[in-house]
Design a protein around this motif. Structure first.
Motif, PDB file in Angstrom:
ATOM      1  N   ALA A 114       1.052  -1.350  -0.009  1.00  0.00           N
ATOM      2  CA  ALA A 114       0.072  -0.169   0.027  1.00  0.00           C
ATOM      3  C   ALA A 114       0.893   1.225   0.202  1.00  0.00           C
ATOM      4  O   ALA A 114       0.390   2.417  -0.765  1.00  0.00           O
ATOM      5  CB  ALA A 114      -1.150   0.031   1.322  1.00  0.00           C
ATOM      6  N   ASP A 115       2.278   1.147   0.446  1.00  0.00           N
ATOM      7  CA  ASP A 115       2.988   2.482   0.808  1.00  0.00           C
ATOM      8  C   ASP A 115       3.409   2.722  -0.808  1.00  0.00           C
ATOM      9  O   ASP A 115       3.923   3.733  -0.941  1.00  0.00           O
ATOM     10  CB  ASP A 115       4.259   2.149   1.470  1.00  0.00           C
ATOM     11  N   GLU A 116       3.303   1.669  -1.826  1.00  0.00           N
ATOM     12  CA  GLU A 116       3.726   2.156  -3.227  1.00  0.00           C
ATOM     13  C   GLU A 116       2.426   2.572  -4.064  1.00  0.00           C
ATOM     14  O   GLU A 116       2.516   3.404  -5.041  1.00  0.00           O
ATOM     15  CB  GLU A 116       4.252   0.670  -4.048  1.00  0.00           C
ATOM     16  N   LYS A 117       1.084   2.333  -3.351  1.00  0.00           N
ATOM     17  CA  LYS A 117      -0.127   2.545  -4.238  1.00  0.00           C
ATOM     18  C   LYS A 117      -0.804   3.586  -3.772  1.00  0.00           C
ATOM     19  O   LYS A 117      -1.636   4.270  -4.568  1.00  0.00           O
ATOM     20  CB  LYS A 117      -0.764   1.265  -4.309  1.00  0.00           C
ATOM     21  N   ILE A 118      -0.910   3.920  -2.448  1.00  0.00           N
ATOM     22  CA  ILE A 118      -1.680   4.846  -1.644  1.00  0.00           C
ATOM     23  C   ILE A 118      -1.304   6.284  -1.122  1.00  0.00           C
ATOM     24  O   ILE A 118      -0.221   5.681  -0.433  1.00  0.00           O
ATOM     25  CB  ILE A 118      -2.749   3.910  -0.722  1.00  0.00           C
ATOM     26  N   ALA A 119      -1.536   7.286  -1.723  1.00  0.00           N
ATOM     27  CA  ALA A 119      -0.802   8.465  -1.041  1.00  0.00           C
ATOM     28  C   ALA A 119      -0.731   8.436   0.367  1.00  0.00           C
ATOM     29  O   ALA A 119       0.186   9.061   1.197  1.00  0.00           O
ATOM     30  CB  ALA A 119      -1.376   9.615  -1.837  1.00  0.00           C
ATOM     31  N   GLU A 120      -2.000   8.128   1.094  1.00  0.00           N
ATOM     32  CA  GLU A 120      -1.893   8.397   2.643  1.00  0.00           C
ATOM     33  C   GLU A 120      -0.888   7.609   3.501  1.00  0.00           C
ATOM     34  O   GLU A 120      -0.114   7.689   4.344  1.00  0.00           O
ATOM     35  CB  GLU A 120      -3.382   8.286   3.008  1.00  0.00           C
ATOM     36  N   VAL A 121      -0.825   6.156   2.726  1.00  0.00           N
ATOM     37  CA  VAL A 121       0.089   5.313   3.317  1.00  0.00           C
ATOM     38  C   VAL A 121       1.590   5.701   2.776  1.00  0.00           C
ATOM     39  O   VAL A 121       2.369   5.213   3.830  1.00  0.00           O
ATOM     40  CB  VAL A 121      -0.346   3.602   2.704  1.00  0.00           C
ATOM     41  N   SER A 122       1.957   6.136   1.681  1.00  0.00           N
ATOM     42  CA  SER A 122       3.122   6.481   1.415  1.00  0.00           C
ATOM     43  C   SER A 122       3.516   7.787   2.380  1.00  0.00           C
ATOM     44  O   SER A 122       4.318   7.747   2.818  1.00  0.00           O
ATOM     45  CB  SER A 122       3.096   6.929  -0.006  1.00  0.00           C
ATOM     46  N   ALA A 123       2.645   8.581   2.706  1.00  0.00           N
ATOM     47  CA  ALA A 123       2.910   9.572   3.516  1.00  0.00           C
ATOM     48  C   ALA A 123       3.108   9.165   4.848  1.00  0.00           C
ATOM     49  O   ALA A 123       4.204   9.738   5.658  1.00  0.00           O
ATOM     50  CB  ALA A 123       1.583  10.734   3.717  1.00  0.00           C
ATOM     51  N   ALA A 124       2.234   8.430   5.436  1.00  0.00           N
ATOM     52  CA  ALA A 124       2.647   7.424   6.464  1.00  0.00           C
ATOM     53  C   ALA A 124       4.013   6.877   6.669  1.00  0.00           C
ATOM     54  O   ALA A 124       4.922   7.034   7.775  1.00  0.00           O
ATOM     55  CB  ALA A 124       1.578   6.571   6.889  1.00  0.00           C
ATOM     56  N   SER A 125       4.510   6.072   5.532  1.00  0.00           N
ATOM     57  CA  SER A 125       5.492   5.447   5.390  1.00  0.00           C
ATOM     58  C   SER A 125       6.790   6.596   5.511  1.00  0.00           C
ATOM     59  O   SER A 125       7.764   6.427   6.268  1.00  0.00           O
ATOM     60  CB  SER A 125       5.826   4.982   3.995  1.00  0.00           C
ATOM     61  N   ILE A 126       6.759   7.707   4.885  1.00  0.00           N
ATOM     62  CA  ILE A 126       7.505   8.898   5.241  1.00  0.00           C
ATOM     63  C   ILE A 126       7.809   9.402   6.529  1.00  0.00           C
ATOM     64  O   ILE A 126       8.912   9.450   7.114  1.00  0.00           O
ATOM     65  CB  ILE A 126       7.528  10.059   4.033  1.00  0.00           C
ATOM     66  N   LEU A 127       6.657   9.618   7.140  1.00  0.00           N
ATOM     67  CA  LEU A 127       6.705  10.297   8.580  1.00  0.00           C
ATOM     68  C   LEU A 127       7.394   9.088   9.542  1.00  0.00           C
ATOM     69  O   LEU A 127       8.057   9.561  10.482  1.00  0.00           O
ATOM     70  CB  LEU A 127       5.229  10.480   9.180  1.00  0.00           C
ATOM     71  N   ALA A 128       6.937   7.772   9.370  1.00  0.00           N
ATOM     72  CA  ALA A 128       7.721   6.768  10.414  1.00  0.00           C
ATOM     73  C   ALA A 128       9.114   6.697  10.202  1.00  0.00           C
ATOM     74  O   ALA A 128       9.988   6.405  10.819  1.00  0.00           O
ATOM     75  CB  ALA A 128       6.725   5.324  10.198  1.00  0.00           C
ATOM     76  N   LYS A 129       9.419   6.616   8.755  1.00  0.00           N
ATOM     77  CA  LYS A 129      10.976   6.447   8.456  1.00  0.00           C
ATOM     78  C   LYS A 129      12.007   7.381   8.805  1.00  0.00           C
ATOM     79  O   LYS A 129      12.734   7.360   9.445  1.00  0.00           O
ATOM     80  CB  LYS A 129      11.207   5.872   6.968  1.00  0.00           C
ATOM     81  N   VAL A 130      11.339   8.568   8.433  1.00  0.00           N
ATOM     82  CA  VAL A 130      12.029   9.913   8.808  1.00  0.00           C
ATOM     83  C   VAL A 130      12.361   9.956  10.470  1.00  0.00           C
ATOM     84  O   VAL A 130      13.375  10.219  10.999  1.00  0.00           O
ATOM     85  CB  VAL A 130      11.697  11.151   8.130  1.00  0.00           C
ATOM     86  N   THR A 131      11.270   9.819  11.173  1.00  0.00           N
ATOM     87  CA  THR A 131      11.205  10.037  12.449  1.00  0.00           C
ATOM     88  C   THR A 131      12.333   8.930  13.229  1.00  0.00           C
ATOM     89  O   THR A 131      13.072   9.159  13.893  1.00  0.00           O
ATOM     90  CB  THR A 131       9.921   9.538  13.177  1.00  0.00           C
TER      91      THR A 131
END
Length: 187
Positions: A114-131
């Protein structure tokens, strides 16, 4: 026509490393953010650039579990609690979690990649990884012998070699076995 609930994308970073926290993020985008994709497919510079844009254009919640909490409760229980905390904070939404398990939490839909397909999940992926990455860079200053700034706590050759030489520090997950470190030696 009934109003649809907003979509809350959820992802995590740090499920598999030998050290550091598990970080989960939930994101409801209020405005589109250009350039979103799976955080693992973005450069560190691009993730850092997108991080404040996601924060500014979303309702979000970030949950973190320390290595100690992971050891005490187990990774699955931490994931379950993280999902529940995101639901409690970002209520009245539809929830989509990257992966294939809800960890027993109701009202969650899952989707592999979903992190590759859905913008909201991609955004969550970025917040989690950067944090999480920022945390590991800070821990590298406190524990320089492990090289956390390079491998972020994952079980790379360099990290395993440092573990063999220096043993674990306080941010290592003791419940995660390390070959060569946790096996009894036979004489």
């Amino acid at each position: 026509m009934k109003n649809r609930k907003p979509l809350c994308g959820i992802d995590e970073a740090g499920r598999g490393p030998l050290a550091g926290s598990l970080v989960m993020a939930g994101v409801i985008l209020r405005k589109p953010v250009e350039g979103l994709m799976d955080s693992k497919k973005l450069t560190e510079k691009k993730r850092e650039m997108l991080f404040p844009l996601v924060l500014e254009n979303s309702d979000h919640h970030i949950v973190s579990f320390s290595a100690q909490e992971i050891d005490d409760m187990g990774i699955s229980k931490c994931l379950q609690l993280g999902l529940q905390r995101i639901q409690a904070f970002l209520s009245e939404a539809e929830y989509l979690f990257d992966g294939n398990s809800t960890f027993g939490v109701d009202n969650i839909t899952t989707m592999v990649k979903a992190d590759e397909k859905i913008a909201e999940v991609s955004a969550a992926s970025i917040l989690a990884k950067v944090t999480r990455d920022r945390e590991m860079v800070a821990m590298a200053e406190k524990y320089p012998v492990y090289g956390f700034e390079k491998h972020k706590g994952y079980g790379t050759k360099v990290h395993i070699e440092a573990l063999m030489k220096y043993d674990r520090c306080e941010i290592h997950r003791r419940s995660f076995r390390v070959k060569g470190l946790d096996e009894p030696t036979l004489f």
